[in-house]
Design an enzyme around this catalytic site. Structure first.
Site, PDB file in Angstrom:
ATOM      1  N   ILE A  11      26.234   5.019 -11.341  1.00 50.69           N
ATOM      2  CA  ILE A  11      25.464   5.205 -10.098  1.00 50.69           C
ATOM      3  C   ILE A  11      24.043   5.653 -10.420  1.00 50.69           C
ATOM      4  CG2 ILE A  11      26.226   7.590  -9.648  1.00 50.69           C
ATOM      5  CD1 ILE A  11      26.529   6.336  -6.587  1.00 50.69           C
ATOM      6  N   VAL A  14      20.328   1.194  -9.842  1.00 53.04           N
ATOM      7  CA  VAL A  14      20.902   0.067  -9.105  1.00 53.04           C
ATOM      8  C   VAL A  14      22.169   0.501  -8.363  1.00 53.04           C
ATOM      9  CG1 VAL A  14      21.888  -2.244  -9.296  1.00 53.04           C
ATOM     10  CG2 VAL A  14      19.909  -1.606 -10.699  1.00 53.04           C
ATOM     11  N   GLY A 187       6.044   3.506 -14.439  1.00 49.92           N
ATOM     12  CA  GLY A 187       7.500   3.393 -14.434  1.00 49.92           C
ATOM     13  C   GLY A 187       7.997   1.967 -14.539  1.00 49.92           C
ATOM     14  N   GLU A 190      10.071   1.178 -20.013  1.00 54.09           N
ATOM     15  CA  GLU A 190      10.860   2.321 -20.464  1.00 54.09           C
ATOM     16  C   GLU A 190      10.211   2.979 -21.669  1.00 54.09           C
ATOM     17  OE1 GLU A 190      14.906   1.040 -21.012  1.00 54.09           O
ATOM     18  OE2 GLU A 190      14.861  -0.107 -19.136  1.00 54.09           O
ATOM     19  N   ASP A 201      15.374  -9.150 -23.246  1.00 52.22           N
ATOM     20  CA  ASP A 201      15.919  -9.168 -21.883  1.00 52.22           C
ATOM     21  C   ASP A 201      15.750 -10.568 -21.262  1.00 52.22           C
ATOM     22  OD1 ASP A 201      16.677  -7.740 -19.251  1.00 52.22           O
ATOM     23  OD2 ASP A 201      14.755  -8.682 -18.772  1.00 52.22           O
ATOM     24  N   LYS A 205      18.655 -13.548 -20.042  1.00 55.84           N
ATOM     25  CA  LYS A 205      18.672 -14.217 -18.732  1.00 55.84           C
ATOM     26  C   LYS A 205      18.578 -15.730 -18.869  1.00 55.84           C
ATOM     27  CE  LYS A 205      16.591 -10.136 -16.595  1.00 55.84           C
ATOM     28  NZ  LYS A 205      15.281  -9.483 -16.303  1.00 55.84           N
TER      29      LYS A 205
END
Lengths: 436, 436
Positions: A11, A14, A187, A190, A201, A205
């Site tokens: 939690i 997202v 922000g 990271e 990343d 995808k």
């Protein structure tokens, strides 16, 4: 009707967004899904946070495996990330006959073949709209919206961090390092930005999209991955002068003898709509033989945009779960029995056009030597800039744009060019895509 | 598995494209659908054409009702268009328990409530991806991809003919009449272009999107429709100077007391991605409360792009048809029992900002009178241009951009402004959308 009971694993950003949106829009979502969809159990190491976010309305545990095994849970949402415990949990949930919704691109790109096979055997759904381009329903578009087409290629701006950095570098003429600092301050990056800036990343995808587009297995290990950390402001400026923008593109293309699967900084014509996708926004361009080019644009990250995709999957599962597995939408667009093991081509076989920047002595004959080498490799030149040397300098830049050729020819040409005494630095090579 | 047998009603441009793509991509489509999808019967008044297109491989008839009644047909594809015989045929096919795929936006916008009710009762699927924005899977995106969201508004460039004409008017500085001629010459406009240029086609499409977005009935009869035939090149130029593009937008927006549903030429900021959609291309921008803005772009017309959507529906039906109707994706995104009869607001209640062009005498005090009238109607001014009169003229143009206000206030202000003796022509009023 009975509500669908959802167990939420993780939690964080997202997960919190998913809880918030499901709660805020419960009435609207129920009107669509036909029954309430409720998070009834949350697992997070930080049980205090979980209790706070859920306002004590939901059972909270620090034992995610208990959720994956909980008989009252219909759907498990995995938002832990990574390929460690997340994989065990997803495999457990599947083994326990639960449907799974995940945003975990790394897990699917690396272990997807195994995971979808297990889901198939067990007759459960593994949904993953949130794994690619956040809130943009690109998985659904490729898997269901474009099923008439022989898909030719997909090009995507599918990492917001790097797109923000590239937009900053261009707008402000600053270096990668400076733009990265801005991204961290806001922000968007990271503390350790490696996964984003080195293209890993985006590669996860585009690997998933290649499987959906061509009906092939996930082949992340064969993807060519190049990030933007080495990109220089000069090249962004030269590209601009030539009418191009540099974007970190995930590309996958069907070729007669295989499939191209690559992530790298790419020059694209500034007039293309996708070239004007700035900041943290994502966009995916899909070329089909019948429909031509279609573009999908939106937020690729963030709590609620990503939650939007997670919840769309929850609604899909709620709508579809009673259908006999034979007649559900196949996980990877193609029927499992129809997947072809077409291989990803080695980089040396990739066909595209190139941007070359050479640092050379400003003396007669230099251009003749270079163009001769290119001609010998059957590489034809599309455009060229030779700058006057700056005041008091004896070296200058030559920028060359080539027509489409094979990567190995460029490799060979670059070796020969760098061997010329008049060439003073390693040749800078960037790839170009017309996307026309 | 057994093939799905499709009966095709109408083999004109889109019908021919559907046959061509289904044949060309049969292997690829079967890999996705899990079984072959075959057109086994075609009905067209022109049986010779039908025989020619299908190469004699398919049964041809001039009796469309025979196809709608043929027991061996699983899915009927209606590509006749209009609300006459097409409606009878669709209702017949439904009554006979056939699934229906249609590209007929007029039919659904005008008679959709009745048609979907009948389909619901009979437990068959009526699919219509091709009815809005051709090959762009926008129906699927709104109905399935964005189900987490409370959709706030949808703005679409959903008529290629008018977008081509507007692009030509802007690029070449030509009049509507001249651009229309170009469109006709290139086959982008029909001999009688009324449906396109007067915004009726776009209104059919945005009516369908409004039902999907908000879970309300089709209310085409309450849509406000304004085309581009009265648009002057001057206003396109003034808009450009102020940083805007004029597009024919279909707009639908959720308001506390109802829904806005309107088609009209609209100024949108030139920096928006959708403002840069040129020529015959279509794009739809959807604002959701969780995902934010997402954009969908592609070809809105043409044989194969539209066929792409028709066939996507055929694959969907093939994948979904065995699911119990309770658990299929609802036709209009929301469960039939959950549709709310929220009404479309009258135009006088629409809230937006405005572009006003006034033709006035060039004398002192004019601006004072005009701004006073606007202030009295509580309309605040966002920007203004007053041109110097051309050589030897005593009249000039004043262009005013307002902040957001209610349409009825603008109406009242225009009446008062036109009553001023210094105002020499009817005030030209265009609406603006920030789409931000």
């Amino acid at each position: 009707m009975q509500p669908m009971n959802v167990g939420l694993l993780g939690i964080g950003t997202v997960g919190g967004g998913t809880f918030t949106v499901l709660t805020r829009n419960e009435a609207e979502i129920t009107r669509r899904a036909g029954r309430p969809i409720r998070i009834t159990q949350v697992a997070d190491k930080n049980t205090a946070l979980a209790k706070q976010v859920t306002g004590g309305k939901v059972a909270v545990t620090d034992d995610a495996f208990a959720v994956a095994a909980n008989p009252s849970i219909d759907i498990v949402v995995e938002l832990i990330g990574g390929c460690g415990v997340a994989k065990e949990l997803v495999m457990q949930a599947i083994a326990n006959g639960k449907h799974v919704v995940t945003a975990n691109k790394a897990l699917l790109a690396v272990h997807g073949n195994e995971i979808f096979a297990a889901a198939q055997t067990r007759g459960v759904i593994v949904a993953f709209e949130a794994a690619v381009a956040g809130g943009i329903p690109i998985i659904k578009a490729v898997r269901e919206g474009l099923t008439a087409n022989r898909i030719e290629w997909i090009a995507g701006i599918i990492n917001g961090t790097t797109n923000f950095i590239l937009s900053e570098m261009r707008d402000k003429g600053i270096s990668f390092a400076e733009a990265l600092q801005d991204a961290k301050r806001l922000g968007y990056a990271e503390a350790d930005p490696t996964f984003d800036v080195e293209g890993i990343d985006a590669a996860h995808k585009i690997t998933i999209l290649s499987a959906l587009a061509f009906g092939i297995p996930m082949q992340f290990d064969r993807a060519h991955i190049e990030g933007i950390s080495q990109l220089e402001a000069d090249d962004i400026r030269y590209a601009e002068q030539l009418g191009y923008r540099i974007k970190l593109l995930g590309m996958t293309r069907r070729r007669p003898n295989g499939v191209e699967l690559r992530v790298h900084p790419t020059l694209i014509p500034a007039k293309r709509l996708i070239a004007n996708v700035e900041g943290v926004m994502n966009a995916v361009l899909v070329q089909g033989d019948a429909v031509g080019a279609t573009l999908y644009y939106g937020r690729g990250a963030g709590a609620e945009p990503t939650a939007s995709a997670v919840i769309a999957d929850l609604v899909d599962v709620t709508r579809m779960h009673t259908a006999d597995p034979e007649h559900r939408v196949p996980h990877l667009a193609f029927q499992p029995s129809a997947v072809q093991d077409t291989l990803v081509l080695p980089l040396s076989e990739v066909e595209t056009s190139y941007y070359l920047r050479l640092r050379v002595e400003d003396k007669p004959g230099v251009l003749a030597d270079i163009t001769r080498i290119l001609a010998d490799q059957t590489i034809s030149i599309d455009a060229m800039i030779q700058r006057e040397p700056n005041e008091g300098e004896s070296h200058t830049d030559i920028i060359i744009l080539t027509h489409v050729t094979v990567e190995k020819n460029i490799d060979a040409a670059i070796v020969k060019i760098e061997a010329l005494p008049v060439v003073k630095k390693k040749v800078i090579r960037l790839r170009m895509e017309a996307l026309g």
